[in-house]
Design a protein around this motif. Structure first.
Motif, PDB file in Angstrom:
ATOM      1  N   PRO A 103       8.175   1.585   6.740  1.00  0.00           N
ATOM      2  CA  PRO A 103       8.077   0.380   5.903  1.00  0.00           C
ATOM      3  C   PRO A 103       7.661   0.680   4.464  1.00  0.00           C
ATOM      4  O   PRO A 103       8.103  -0.014   3.539  1.00  0.00           O
ATOM      5  CB  PRO A 103       7.014  -0.461   6.626  1.00  0.00           C
ATOM      6  N   ILE A 104       6.827   1.702   4.261  1.00  0.00           N
ATOM      7  CA  ILE A 104       6.438   2.069   2.898  1.00  0.00           C
ATOM      8  C   ILE A 104       7.654   2.567   2.125  1.00  0.00           C
ATOM      9  O   ILE A 104       7.900   2.160   0.981  1.00  0.00           O
ATOM     10  CB  ILE A 104       5.309   3.117   2.941  1.00  0.00           C
ATOM     11  N   THR A 105       8.445   3.437   2.745  1.00  0.00           N
ATOM     12  CA  THR A 105       9.663   3.911   2.094  1.00  0.00           C
ATOM     13  C   THR A 105      10.642   2.765   1.864  1.00  0.00           C
ATOM     14  O   THR A 105      11.269   2.664   0.801  1.00  0.00           O
ATOM     15  CB  THR A 105      10.324   5.007   2.951  1.00  0.00           C
ATOM     16  N   GLY A 106      10.759   1.882   2.843  1.00  0.00           N
ATOM     17  CA  GLY A 106      11.661   0.744   2.701  1.00  0.00           C
ATOM     18  C   GLY A 106      11.279  -0.151   1.540  1.00  0.00           C
ATOM     19  O   GLY A 106      12.138  -0.579   0.755  1.00  0.00           O
ATOM     20  N   THR A 252       2.999   6.367  -8.145  1.00  0.00           N
ATOM     21  CA  THR A 252       3.026   5.630  -9.413  1.00  0.00           C
ATOM     22  C   THR A 252       3.231   4.137  -9.212  1.00  0.00           C
ATOM     23  O   THR A 252       2.563   3.315  -9.854  1.00  0.00           O
ATOM     24  CB  THR A 252       4.159   6.180 -10.308  1.00  0.00           C
ATOM     25  N   ARG A 253       4.133   3.768  -8.317  1.00  0.00           N
ATOM     26  CA  ARG A 253       4.511   2.364  -8.176  1.00  0.00           C
ATOM     27  C   ARG A 253       3.791   1.634  -7.051  1.00  0.00           C
ATOM     28  O   ARG A 253       3.728   0.399  -7.051  1.00  0.00           O
ATOM     29  CB  ARG A 253       6.026   2.273  -7.953  1.00  0.00           C
ATOM     30  N   MET A 254       3.256   2.377  -6.058  1.00  0.00           N
ATOM     31  CA  MET A 254       2.656   1.705  -4.912  1.00  0.00           C
ATOM     32  C   MET A 254       1.211   2.121  -4.666  1.00  0.00           C
ATOM     33  O   MET A 254       0.291   1.306  -4.764  1.00  0.00           O
ATOM     34  CB  MET A 254       3.487   1.947  -3.654  1.00  0.00           C
ATOM     35  N   PHE A 255       0.974   3.383  -4.356  1.00  0.00           N
ATOM     36  CA  PHE A 255      -0.365   3.807  -3.966  1.00  0.00           C
ATOM     37  C   PHE A 255      -1.381   3.612  -5.090  1.00  0.00           C
ATOM     38  O   PHE A 255      -2.501   3.145  -4.852  1.00  0.00           O
ATOM     39  CB  PHE A 255      -0.355   5.271  -3.522  1.00  0.00           C
ATOM     40  N   GLY A 256      -1.017   3.993  -6.302  1.00  0.00           N
ATOM     41  CA  GLY A 256      -1.937   3.839  -7.431  1.00  0.00           C
ATOM     42  C   GLY A 256      -2.276   2.384  -7.715  1.00  0.00           C
ATOM     43  O   GLY A 256      -3.460   1.998  -7.714  1.00  0.00           O
ATOM     44  N   PRO A 257      -1.276   1.536  -7.965  1.00  0.00           N
ATOM     45  CA  PRO A 257      -1.571   0.125  -8.255  1.00  0.00           C
ATOM     46  C   PRO A 257      -2.307  -0.599  -7.127  1.00  0.00           C
ATOM     47  O   PRO A 257      -3.110  -1.489  -7.392  1.00  0.00           O
ATOM     48  CB  PRO A 257      -0.181  -0.474  -8.476  1.00  0.00           C
ATOM     49  N   ARG A 259      -4.429   0.758  -5.126  1.00  0.00           N
ATOM     50  CA  ARG A 259      -5.678   1.485  -4.851  1.00  0.00           C
ATOM     51  C   ARG A 259      -5.693   2.018  -3.419  1.00  0.00           C
ATOM     52  O   ARG A 259      -6.698   1.977  -2.728  1.00  0.00           O
ATOM     53  CB  ARG A 259      -6.900   0.611  -5.136  1.00  0.00           C
ATOM     54  N   MET A 260      -4.554   2.538  -3.017  1.00  0.00           N
ATOM     55  CA  MET A 260      -4.449   3.236  -1.730  1.00  0.00           C
ATOM     56  C   MET A 260      -4.819   4.701  -1.991  1.00  0.00           C
ATOM     57  O   MET A 260      -3.971   5.542  -2.264  1.00  0.00           O
ATOM     58  CB  MET A 260      -3.041   3.096  -1.162  1.00  0.00           C
ATOM     59  N   SER A 313      -5.361   5.748   6.053  1.00  0.00           N
ATOM     60  CA  SER A 313      -6.530   5.128   6.669  1.00  0.00           C
ATOM     61  C   SER A 313      -6.226   3.673   6.995  1.00  0.00           C
ATOM     62  O   SER A 313      -5.284   3.079   6.455  1.00  0.00           O
ATOM     63  CB  SER A 313      -7.721   5.184   5.702  1.00  0.00           C
ATOM     64  N   ALA A 314      -7.040   3.082   7.860  1.00  0.00           N
ATOM     65  CA  ALA A 314      -6.869   1.660   8.170  1.00  0.00           C
ATOM     66  C   ALA A 314      -7.054   0.825   6.909  1.00  0.00           C
ATOM     67  O   ALA A 314      -6.328  -0.154   6.690  1.00  0.00           O
ATOM     68  CB  ALA A 314      -7.865   1.232   9.246  1.00  0.00           C
ATOM     69  N   ARG A 315      -8.006   1.189   6.067  1.00  0.00           N
ATOM     70  CA  ARG A 315      -8.216   0.419   4.834  1.00  0.00           C
ATOM     71  C   ARG A 315      -7.000   0.485   3.923  1.00  0.00           C
ATOM     72  O   ARG A 315      -6.546  -0.523   3.387  1.00  0.00           O
ATOM     73  CB  ARG A 315      -9.444   0.958   4.088  1.00  0.00           C
ATOM     74  N   ASP A 316      -6.447   1.691   3.756  1.00  0.00           N
ATOM     75  CA  ASP A 316      -5.292   1.843   2.877  1.00  0.00           C
ATOM     76  C   ASP A 316      -4.072   1.104   3.406  1.00  0.00           C
ATOM     77  O   ASP A 316      -3.406   0.372   2.659  1.00  0.00           O
ATOM     78  CB  ASP A 316      -4.951   3.326   2.725  1.00  0.00           C
ATOM     79  N   TYR A 317      -3.744   1.312   4.679  1.00  0.00           N
ATOM     80  CA  TYR A 317      -2.540   0.679   5.202  1.00  0.00           C
ATOM     81  C   TYR A 317      -2.692  -0.835   5.200  1.00  0.00           C
ATOM     82  O   TYR A 317      -1.735  -1.576   4.940  1.00  0.00           O
ATOM     83  CB  TYR A 317      -2.194   1.185   6.607  1.00  0.00           C
ATOM     84  N   ASP A 318      -3.905  -1.298   5.433  1.00  0.00           N
ATOM     85  CA  ASP A 318      -4.153  -2.733   5.369  1.00  0.00           C
ATOM     86  C   ASP A 318      -3.894  -3.269   3.965  1.00  0.00           C
ATOM     87  O   ASP A 318      -3.407  -4.391   3.800  1.00  0.00           O
ATOM     88  CB  ASP A 318      -5.592  -3.041   5.785  1.00  0.00           C
ATOM     89  N   ARG A 319      -4.186  -2.485   2.939  1.00  0.00           N
ATOM     90  CA  ARG A 319      -3.930  -2.938   1.573  1.00  0.00           C
ATOM     91  C   ARG A 319      -2.425  -3.073   1.316  1.00  0.00           C
ATOM     92  O   ARG A 319      -1.990  -3.997   0.630  1.00  0.00           O
ATOM     93  CB  ARG A 319      -4.586  -1.995   0.564  1.00  0.00           C
TER      94      ARG A 319
END
Length: 443
Positions: A103-106, A252-257, A259-260, A313-319
């Motif tokens: 889903p992240i890649t999608g 750049t487009r997902m994890f950074g903005p 805060r993952m 992590s659960a926190r990151d994926y939840d974000r």
């Protein structure tokens, strides 16, 4: 070892995680990253479920993150390994999410659709010329004989597993042997298996995609749903269309903005202590398949696997899920437009193609009427004890679960690490626990 990789490498399907009860406003505990909690509500049955899975030795540790638009509740129990002195799990423990990478890649591809750099029905040969003239097997059981494909593979086909590509966990016959010979197995199991696989596997997404393009398809694009390496190939499309490496685009487009800060293809040394051990069940005995201290995920992968490569992590994926639930925004930052999110979580299957679920051993299930969106399944009807119509999500081969239910304004992540994913009825157990919790009045 290849048998082990087939059993573990692919991941998973839809999630039977939602509830027949409408939700009232709830509040995140103080540790959750939500700016304006609305009300307080405990989830005792969900908390008890987490404790029970550890007490009955179903898992050494488990973390469940559940939330709505303005609340988050995280429940953790147990440790990162079966050892008595192992670190307790928490919201920041690291887990192999395997196909929850999809889903992240999608959604990364959907960002480029929003940018106008990709179109859903655009041939991927526009980005990877080797895919311009694909062929289809004519006798898959006995040979690699082939004929010209009826149409080109498109971005939509990669997103929805309708490209006609194979997967080492489902493909059979001569094509599987070619996948294995050419190292077209984009997944990591453990350090021992990686020694052999790295020798055969390509060392870049470009080389991986070109090798895939040189092999025949199992069906004409757009005609059949078949679990595949489509999201891995999509990683190469993303980096060509965006003009930057796939992993840099995600950062750049997902994890950074969003805060993952704990999602990687390679766990850095500074975070090594937070990684859980992955187990395999032999009867009722848990055997460490990938011990945290020597995990293959501490090594740099041959290339970033867009279908099964992330640790999170659960926190990151939840974000990530919270952003989807909020229509592309989290904590005041917009990373996608609402209409882009809605499109990605809608049924994107080509006309005439259906999706009936996948085998539970890979972490999925055969459910009610479902479609398929950007790297995850979509429920097309609401039934008692099932997700509501429109629920989008996927799971992982090591038991992880993720879903977003837009109708009930609910999201959920479950982190465990054991094979096979269906060793315990975790989805069913969570459905019951959440149904009990959410039926209670807010207090």
């Amino acid at each position: 070892m290849l048998t082990t990789i087939r059993a573990l490498g692919g991941a998973t399907a839809s999630l039977a995680l939602l509830l027949a009860t409408p939700m009232a406003a709830q509040t995140a505990p103080p540790h959750a990253p939500q700016p304006r909690p609305a009300a307080t509500r405990s989830l005792p049955a969900t908390e008890a479920l987490a404790r029970d899975y550890v007490a009955t030795k179903k898992a050494p540790g488990i973390v469940i993150a559940v939330g709505g638009p303005d609340w988050t509740s995280i429940h953790a129990a147990g440790r990162t390994a079966a050892d008595a002195n192992a670190r307790p799990v928490d919201a920041d423990t690291l887990w192999r999410v395997y196909s929850m990478t999809k889903p992240i890649t999608g959604m990364a591809a959907m960002m480029l659709v929003e940018d106008g750099k990709l179109k859903l029905d655009q041939p991927i040969g526009d980005f990877i010329p080797a895919f311009k003239n694909m062929r289809v097997l004519t006798d898959p059981a006995t040979s690699l004989a082939s004929r010209p494909a009826a149409r080109p593979i498109t971005v939509r086909h990669l997103l929805t597993h309708t490209a006609g590509l194979g997967y080492n966990i489902v493909t059979k016959g001569p094509l599987l042997k070619e996948y294995e010979r050419l190292g077209i197995i984009p997944a990591s199991v453990n350090a021992q298996a990686e020694v052999a696989m790295a020798k055969a596997r390509p060392t870049s997404l470009e080389e991986f995609a070109n090798r895939v393009a040189g092999l025949p398809l199992i069906a004409d694009p757009g005609t059949t749903w078949s679990y595949s390496i489509g999201l891995d190939v999509l990683g190469r499309v993303i980096e060509v269309a965006s003009g930057m490496p796939f992993e840099r685009f995600l950062q750049t487009r997902m994890f950074g903005p969003l805060r993952m800060t704990s999602t990687w293809f390679q766990v850095p040394e500074s975070a090594k202590a937070r990684l859980a051990t992955n187990y395999a069940f032999a009867g009722d005995t848990m055997i460490p398949v990938d011990p945290a201290a020597t995990s293959v995920f501490l090594q740099r992968p041959s290339f970033p696997y867009g279908g099964a490569g992330l640790v999170s992590s659960a926190r990151d994926y939840d974000r990530f899920l919270h952003m989807l639930l909020n229509g592309g925004t989290l904590d005041g930052r917009r990373v996608m437009k609402p209409e882009t999110v809605a499109l990605g979580m809608s049924n994107l299957l080509p006309d005439g193609v259906t999706f009936g679920g996948v085998d539970g051993g890979t972490g999925g299930e055969a459910g009610p009427k479902m479609g398929f969106g950007a790297g995850g399944s979509v429920y097309l009807e609401s039934l008692p004890g099932r997700p509501a119509k429109g629920t989008y999500g996927w799971g992982g081969a090591a038991g992880t679960i993720a879903f977003v239910d837009p109708a009930r304004r609910l999201r959920g992540t479950v982190m465990v690490n054991y094979f096979p994913a269906d060793r315990w009825p975790l989805r069913t157990d969570l459905v019951r626990a959440l149904a009990s919790d959410l039926a209670q009045p807010v207090r």
